[in-house]
Design a protein around this motif. Structure first.
Motif, PDB file in Angstrom:
ATOM      1  N   VAL A 137     -14.084 -45.199  -2.795  1.00 44.00           N
ATOM      2  CA  VAL A 137     -12.666 -44.879  -3.023  1.00 44.00           C
ATOM      3  C   VAL A 137     -12.557 -43.438  -3.535  1.00 44.00           C
ATOM      4  CG1 VAL A 137     -11.792 -47.219  -3.392  1.00 44.00           C
ATOM      5  CG2 VAL A 137     -12.769 -45.967  -5.330  1.00 44.00           C
TER       6      VAL A 137
ATOM      7  N   ALA B 209      -9.121 -26.793  -4.398  1.00 42.73           N
ATOM      8  CA  ALA B 209      -7.734 -27.090  -4.778  1.00 42.73           C
ATOM      9  C   ALA B 209      -7.637 -28.540  -5.226  1.00 42.73           C
ATOM     10  CB  ALA B 209      -6.802 -26.808  -3.610  1.00 42.73           C
ATOM     11  N   GLY B 210      -8.614 -28.952  -6.023  1.00 45.33           N
ATOM     12  CA  GLY B 210      -8.547 -30.272  -6.650  1.00 45.33           C
ATOM     13  C   GLY B 210      -7.812 -30.116  -7.971  1.00 45.33           C
ATOM     14  N   ILE B 211      -8.061 -31.031  -8.898  1.00 44.33           N
ATOM     15  CA  ILE B 211      -7.327 -30.965 -10.172  1.00 44.33           C
ATOM     16  C   ILE B 211      -7.565 -29.613 -10.837  1.00 44.33           C
ATOM     17  CG2 ILE B 211      -7.130 -31.971 -12.486  1.00 44.33           C
ATOM     18  CD1 ILE B 211      -7.517 -34.705 -11.267  1.00 44.33           C
ATOM     19  N   ALA B 212      -8.831 -29.198 -10.972  1.00 45.80           N
ATOM     20  CA  ALA B 212      -9.131 -27.960 -11.708  1.00 45.80           C
ATOM     21  C   ALA B 212      -8.621 -26.725 -10.956  1.00 45.80           C
ATOM     22  CB  ALA B 212     -10.640 -27.857 -11.961  1.00 45.80           C
TER      23      ALA B 212
ATOM     24  N   PRO C 189     -11.173 -26.459   1.665  1.00 41.11           N
ATOM     25  CA  PRO C 189     -11.252 -26.990   3.031  1.00 41.11           C
ATOM     26  C   PRO C 189     -10.241 -28.092   3.342  1.00 41.11           C
ATOM     27  CG  PRO C 189     -13.080 -27.818   1.701  1.00 41.11           C
ATOM     28  CD  PRO C 189     -12.320 -26.854   0.842  1.00 41.11           C
TER      29      PRO C 189
ATOM     30  N   ALA D  85     -16.270 -22.385   0.862  1.00 46.25           N
ATOM     31  CA  ALA D  85     -17.185 -21.343   0.390  1.00 46.25           C
ATOM     32  C   ALA D  85     -18.587 -21.695   0.869  1.00 46.25           C
ATOM     33  CB  ALA D  85     -17.140 -21.288  -1.123  1.00 46.25           C
TER      34      ALA D  85
ATOM     35  N   ILE E  88      -6.420 -37.944  -7.061  1.00 49.44           N
ATOM     36  CA  ILE E  88      -7.560 -38.865  -6.908  1.00 49.44           C
ATOM     37  C   ILE E  88      -7.443 -40.147  -7.754  1.00 49.44           C
ATOM     38  CG2 ILE E  88     -10.068 -39.087  -7.168  1.00 49.44           C
ATOM     39  CD1 ILE E  88     -10.392 -36.227  -6.391  1.00 49.44           C
TER      40      ILE E  88
ATOM     41  N   ILE F  92     -15.389 -30.331 -12.681  1.00 48.91           N
ATOM     42  CA  ILE F  92     -16.718 -30.917 -12.447  1.00 48.91           C
ATOM     43  C   ILE F  92     -17.707 -29.855 -11.976  1.00 48.91           C
ATOM     44  CG2 ILE F  92     -17.977 -32.635 -11.048  1.00 48.91           C
ATOM     45  CD1 ILE F  92     -15.662 -34.455 -11.160  1.00 48.91           C
TER      46      ILE F  92
ATOM     47  N   LYS G  78      -0.150 -45.667 -16.468  1.00 47.44           N
ATOM     48  CA  LYS G  78      -0.938 -45.092 -15.366  1.00 47.44           C
ATOM     49  C   LYS G  78       0.007 -44.704 -14.214  1.00 47.44           C
ATOM     50  CE  LYS G  78      -4.767 -45.004 -12.466  1.00 47.44           C
ATOM     51  NZ  LYS G  78      -6.053 -44.407 -12.547  1.00 47.44           N
TER      52      LYS G  78
ATOM     53  N   ARG H 238     -16.763 -35.970 -15.950  1.00 48.30           N
ATOM     54  CA  ARG H 238     -15.776 -34.947 -16.320  1.00 48.30           C
ATOM     55  C   ARG H 238     -14.494 -35.425 -15.660  1.00 48.30           C
ATOM     56  NH1 ARG H 238     -19.589 -31.006 -14.939  1.00 48.30           N
ATOM     57  NH2 ARG H 238     -20.645 -32.664 -13.868  1.00 48.30           N
ATOM     58  N   THR H 239     -13.654 -36.095 -16.429  1.00 53.53           N
ATOM     59  CA  THR H 239     -12.486 -36.741 -15.825  1.00 53.53           C
ATOM     60  C   THR H 239     -11.341 -35.738 -15.632  1.00 53.53           C
ATOM     61  OG1 THR H 239     -11.758 -37.418 -17.995  1.00 53.53           O
ATOM     62  CG2 THR H 239     -13.066 -39.015 -16.759  1.00 53.53           C
ATOM     63  N   GLY H 240     -10.212 -36.244 -15.175  1.00 53.52           N
ATOM     64  CA  GLY H 240      -9.089 -35.398 -14.814  1.00 53.52           C
ATOM     65  C   GLY H 240      -8.570 -34.545 -15.966  1.00 53.52           C
TER      66      GLY H 240
ATOM     67  N   THR I 241     -15.005 -26.179  -7.296  1.00 47.26           N
ATOM     68  CA  THR I 241     -15.314 -26.961  -6.086  1.00 47.26           C
ATOM     69  C   THR I 241     -15.717 -28.400  -6.402  1.00 47.26           C
ATOM     70  OG1 THR I 241     -17.490 -25.928  -6.147  1.00 47.26           O
ATOM     71  CG2 THR I 241     -15.934 -25.033  -4.560  1.00 47.26           C
TER      72      THR I 241
HETATM   73  C1  LIG Z   1     -11.693 -42.938  -7.395  1.00 45.49           C
HETATM   74  C2  LIG Z   1     -11.588 -42.031  -8.567  1.00 45.49           C
HETATM   75  C3  LIG Z   1     -10.701 -42.357  -9.588  1.00 45.49           C
HETATM   76  C4  LIG Z   1     -10.579 -41.529 -10.690  1.00 45.49           C
HETATM   77  N1  LIG Z   1      -9.718 -41.881 -11.675  1.00 45.49           N
HETATM   78  C5  LIG Z   1      -9.529 -41.054 -12.716  1.00 45.49           C
HETATM   79  C6  LIG Z   1      -8.593 -41.385 -13.733  1.00 45.49           C
HETATM   80  O1  LIG Z   1      -7.945 -42.428 -13.701  1.00 45.49           O
HETATM   81  N2  LIG Z   1      -8.418 -40.507 -14.745  1.00 45.49           N
HETATM   82  C7  LIG Z   1      -9.108 -39.337 -14.794  1.00 45.49           C
HETATM   83  O2  LIG Z   1      -8.906 -38.564 -15.726  1.00 45.49           O
HETATM   84  N3  LIG Z   1     -10.016 -39.007 -13.871  1.00 45.49           N
HETATM   85  C8  LIG Z   1     -10.246 -39.839 -12.832  1.00 45.49           C
HETATM   86  N4  LIG Z   1     -11.161 -39.513 -11.876  1.00 45.49           N
HETATM   87  C9  LIG Z   1     -11.897 -38.256 -12.017  1.00 45.49           C
HETATM   88  C10 LIG Z   1     -11.088 -37.083 -11.499  1.00 45.49           C
HETATM   89  O3  LIG Z   1     -10.630 -37.348 -10.210  1.00 45.49           O
HETATM   90  C11 LIG Z   1     -11.969 -35.845 -11.522  1.00 45.49           C
HETATM   91  O4  LIG Z   1     -12.279 -35.583 -12.860  1.00 45.49           O
HETATM   92  C12 LIG Z   1     -11.263 -34.618 -10.991  1.00 45.49           C
HETATM   93  O5  LIG Z   1     -10.850 -34.833  -9.669  1.00 45.49           O
HETATM   94  C13 LIG Z   1     -12.177 -33.404 -11.060  1.00 45.49           C
HETATM   95  O6  LIG Z   1     -11.457 -32.278 -10.656  1.00 45.49           O
HETATM   96  P1  LIG Z   1     -12.169 -31.041  -9.951  1.00 45.49           P
HETATM   97  O7  LIG Z   1     -11.070 -30.136  -9.575  1.00 45.49           O
HETATM   98  O8  LIG Z   1     -13.254 -30.531 -10.811  1.00 45.49           O
HETATM   99  O9  LIG Z   1     -12.857 -31.633  -8.649  1.00 45.49           O
HETATM  100  P2  LIG Z   1     -12.169 -32.228  -7.342  1.00 45.49           P
HETATM  101  O10 LIG Z   1     -10.886 -32.904  -7.693  1.00 45.49           O
HETATM  102  O11 LIG Z   1     -13.204 -33.009  -6.639  1.00 45.49           O
HETATM  103  O12 LIG Z   1     -11.782 -30.942  -6.484  1.00 45.49           O
HETATM  104  C14 LIG Z   1     -12.728 -30.155  -5.829  1.00 45.49           C
HETATM  105  C15 LIG Z   1     -12.025 -29.293  -4.809  1.00 45.49           C
HETATM  106  O13 LIG Z   1     -12.967 -28.389  -4.245  1.00 45.49           O
HETATM  107  C16 LIG Z   1     -12.836 -28.411  -2.843  1.00 45.49           C
HETATM  108  N5  LIG Z   1     -14.111 -27.984  -2.252  1.00 45.49           N
HETATM  109  C17 LIG Z   1     -15.209 -28.723  -2.025  1.00 45.49           C
HETATM  110  N6  LIG Z   1     -16.159 -27.962  -1.457  1.00 45.49           N
HETATM  111  C18 LIG Z   1     -15.657 -26.719  -1.361  1.00 45.49           C
HETATM  112  C19 LIG Z   1     -16.168 -25.484  -0.855  1.00 45.49           C
HETATM  113  N7  LIG Z   1     -17.395 -25.381  -0.336  1.00 45.49           N
HETATM  114  N8  LIG Z   1     -15.374 -24.394  -0.904  1.00 45.49           N
HETATM  115  C20 LIG Z   1     -14.111 -24.469  -1.412  1.00 45.49           C
HETATM  116  N9  LIG Z   1     -13.589 -25.611  -1.896  1.00 45.49           N
HETATM  117  C21 LIG Z   1     -14.352 -26.718  -1.866  1.00 45.49           C
HETATM  118  C22 LIG Z   1     -12.423 -29.829  -2.513  1.00 45.49           C
HETATM  119  O14 LIG Z   1     -11.837 -29.912  -1.230  1.00 45.49           O
HETATM  120  C23 LIG Z   1     -11.431 -30.084  -3.641  1.00 45.49           C
HETATM  121  O15 LIG Z   1     -10.175 -29.530  -3.315  1.00 45.49           O
HETATM  122  C24 LIG Z   1     -11.349 -40.346 -10.777  1.00 45.49           C
HETATM  123  C25 LIG Z   1     -12.247 -40.021  -9.758  1.00 45.49           C
HETATM  124  C26 LIG Z   1     -12.385 -40.860  -8.668  1.00 45.49           C
HETATM  125  C27 LIG Z   1     -13.359 -40.505  -7.578  1.00 45.49           C
END
Ligand SMILES: Cc1cc2nc3c(=O)[nH]c(=O)nc-3n(C[C@H](O)[C@H](O)[C@H](O)COP(=O)(O)OP(=O)(O)OC[C@H]3O[C@@H](n4cnc5c(N)ncnc54)[C@H](O)[C@@H]3O)c2cc1C
Lengths: 44, 485
Positions: free
Chosen positions: B141, B9-12, B35, B78, B42, B346, B463, B372-374, B119
């Motif tokens: 961070v 439940a991250g951005i994607a 979890p 998972a 983020i 990601i 921002k 792979r940004t937000g 994930t």
């Molecule tokens: C400090 C920081 C600053 C950033 N700043 C920017 C910015 O300014 N602009 C921008 O575009 N991007 C930024 N990013 C990048 C951006 O945060 C990521 O691109 C984005 O969070 C990726 O999304 P995601 O959903 O793929 O992964 P994540 O956001 O990491 O979400 C993953 C999810 O999966 C869950 N998970 C993990 N393991 C399991 C499992 N086994 N089973 C089920 N769920 C699980 C996690 O709890 C989480 O909810 C930044 C990143 C960081 C670390």
């Protein structure tokens, strides 16, 4: 520290009025990039 | 009726689940397995790391929102994938383990018709000896708790500076193949500005350490960008900012060990060096979660699903940098072996890097991994949701929604200091994210104009505006879907 940004440039970068217009411009520019869409690359 | 299970439940994951729920009739089930009980924005963690925001400003609990929106939520992680089911369970499923409450440790087979693996990355601190958030004076961070701990430590260092102690601050990447340089870049500029605000800037030597070959590489092979009426390379822009702020830099550095106040690193020249510090923030490498996959009979089929991260419709044939093309990058994020499994954000395995790979004289890879940004994480999640909706309506449907990082723009609004009147931001947009050297041979693979940079107060406001807009969107408040990814 080496001054790489001139006083004039810095003034422009931090002037709230200039930056207000810049904010509008940037917001639109970002929107255009997002709204500009996306697609595949494999079929022309 | 279809059941769509979203892992993460991250951005994607959150974008995918919210669009699926909005667009699909209620008879279809949307289940989220994650979890962490909170959603976190983020990108604003860096402000928690300088004490200008509190974790509560960028998080909210998921359970009440999902209950209200009829999204089934399991606070679990998972563990392994069974895309063909097993001898007892006919349907494909994911084995999950609950992480909290009375059910903690309980495992469950969560069946699905469609699976979205969102994930993200595993924060691979173990990949660097001695690197662990809050240990050895080195911080992170990457999560809001890490960022909060970083601020507590930084605040203490600021106190020491006020008492006359000279300190060394080291910020950058904590592994030879780390990514996310952008976040570290934002953090170093914010820390620098905060030290000025606390009137202790002259007490600190601030150093950027990175696996990038040049400043401004950002894991994207650098950029040629329009800057005002000029055309500038991203390394020139970042160099200008660092020099102006009195920040030193160490490049081509693969940090391999962290001891109390001491970072050990190898350079591209093959030298082994050390850098001492009183406070460090080092981004760890990102890796896959080490998931396993099994077929109907319990045979190990992990290599059909994972290559570190999840295998999708990319071209994974190994090839030299000179032969990399945008066509190598995935378009639909669908697993080629199991058409009902997708991996946006990601979680998908990239075909290769974006930055030119480099090895040290000792043969160590010292190259940023592709970011792979937000924005691409949100866009790829939405297109996966749209394709699943079409597949539900018409199972034989070809996937219409495509979004290759080679045909997608991204905006990176990097904070360079907090404050409504004193803040600053470096706004960079790139199109496409993965350079297309055939289409744009003279401009380092990118379209000028759509690839541009701008520095100033407006960047900070933008921002901050995005912070509020995306949290509003994530909370699924009225008309949230009008806010683009
Ligand atoms: C400090 C920081 C600053 C950033 N700043 C920017 C910015 O300014 N602009 C921008 O575009 N991007 C930024 N990013 C990048 C951006 O945060 C990521 O691109 C984005 O969070 C990726 O999304 P995601 O959903 O793929 O992964 P994540 O956001 O990491 O979400 C993953 C999810 O999966 C869950 N998970 C993990 N393991 C399991 C499992 N086994 N089973 C089920 N769920 C699980 C996690 O709890 C989480 O909810 C930044 C990143 C960081 C670390």
């Amino acid at each position: 520290m080496t001054r790489r940004i001139s006083k004039y440039k810095r003034f422009m970068m931090m002037n709230p009025i200039v930056q207000f217009f810049k904010f509008i411009f940037l917001s639109l520019k970002v929107l255009v990039i997002v709204a500009g869409g996306h697609g595949g690359t494999r079929k022309a | 009726m279809s059941k769509i299970v979203v892992l993460g439940a991250g951005i994607a994951g959150h974008v995918a689940a919210s669009h699926l729920r909005r667009k699909l009739p209620k008879e279809h089930e949307v289940v989220v397995v994650s979890p962490n009980s909170n959603y976190q924005w983020i990108p604003s963690n860096i402000w928690v790391g300088i004490g200008r925001m509190k974790p509560r400003d960028l998080i909210f609990p998921l359970a009440p929102l999902y209950a209200k929106k009829h999204i089934d939520y399991k606070q679990a992680k998972a563990i392994s994938f069974y895309p063909e089911g097993d001898n007892e369970e006919q349907k494909p499923y994911v084995l999950v383990e609950y992480v909290t409450g009375d059910e903690k440790g309980k495992q469950e087979k969560v069946t699905y018709d469609y699976l979205i693996n969102a994930t993200g990355p595993k924060l691979n601190f173990e990949g660097t000896e001695g690197l662990s958030p809050g240990k050895n004076k080195a911080h992170s961070v990457c999560t809001y708790t890490h960022a909060q701990e970083a601020w507590v430590a930084l605040e203490e260092v600021i106190k020491q500076m006020k008492q006359g102690k000279k300190v060394k601050i080291l910020i950058g990447t904590g592994h030879a193949k780390a990514t996310c340089q952008g976040a570290a870049f934002e953090y170093i500029l914010n820390v620098e500005q905060e030290l000025r605000r606390h009137k202790v800037r002259d007490m600190a030597e601030i150093t950027w350490i990175s696996n990038e070959y040049q400043l401004g590489d950002f894991g994207m092979d650098g950029m040629l960008l329009s800057y005002g009426s000029n055309i500038m390379k991203s390394n020139e822009m970042v160099e200008m900012v660092f020099e102006d702020r009195g920040i030193h830099w160490i490049l081509g550095a693969g940090v391999n060990k962290v001891e109390d106040g001491l970072a050990h690193y190898e350079t591209l020249d093959g030298e082994y060096k050390q850098e001492s510090y009183d406070f460090a923030m080092l981004i760890p490498s990102f890796s896959g979660h080490g998931f396993k996959a099994y077929d109907k009979n319990g045979g190990d089929i992990t290599e059909k699903l994972f290559k570190g991260f999840m295998i999708v419709d990319a071209d994974y044939t190994p090839k030299p940098y000179e032969e990399w093309t945008v066509q190598d990058w995935p378009e639909t994020y669908q697993n080629p072996s199991y058409a009902n499994i997708f991996a946006p954000g990601i979680a998908f395995a990239p075909p290769h890097g974006i930055s030119k790979p480099r090895k040290s004289k000792n043969g160590t890879d010292i190259t940023p991994a592709p970011p792979r940004t937000g924005m691409p994480s949100g866009i790829t999640a939405k297109l996966v949701a749209d394709n699943i909706i079409e597949m539900i309506k018409n199972p034989s449907h070809e996937l219409h929604h495509k979004g290759s990082m080679g045909n997608m723009g991204a905006a990176c609004i990097a904070s360079a200091g907090f404050g409504m009147t004193k803040g600053s931001g470096i706004s960079i947009t790139t199109y496409p994210i993965v350079p297309d050297f055939k289409k744009y041979p003279d401009t380092h693979g990118r379209k000028l104009g759509k690839t541009f940079g701008s520095i100033g107060l407006a960047g900070h406001w933008l921002k901050l505006a995005l912070h509020y807009a995306f949290i509003y969107k994530a909370k699924m408040k009225p008309f949230w879907w009008l806010i683009p990814e």
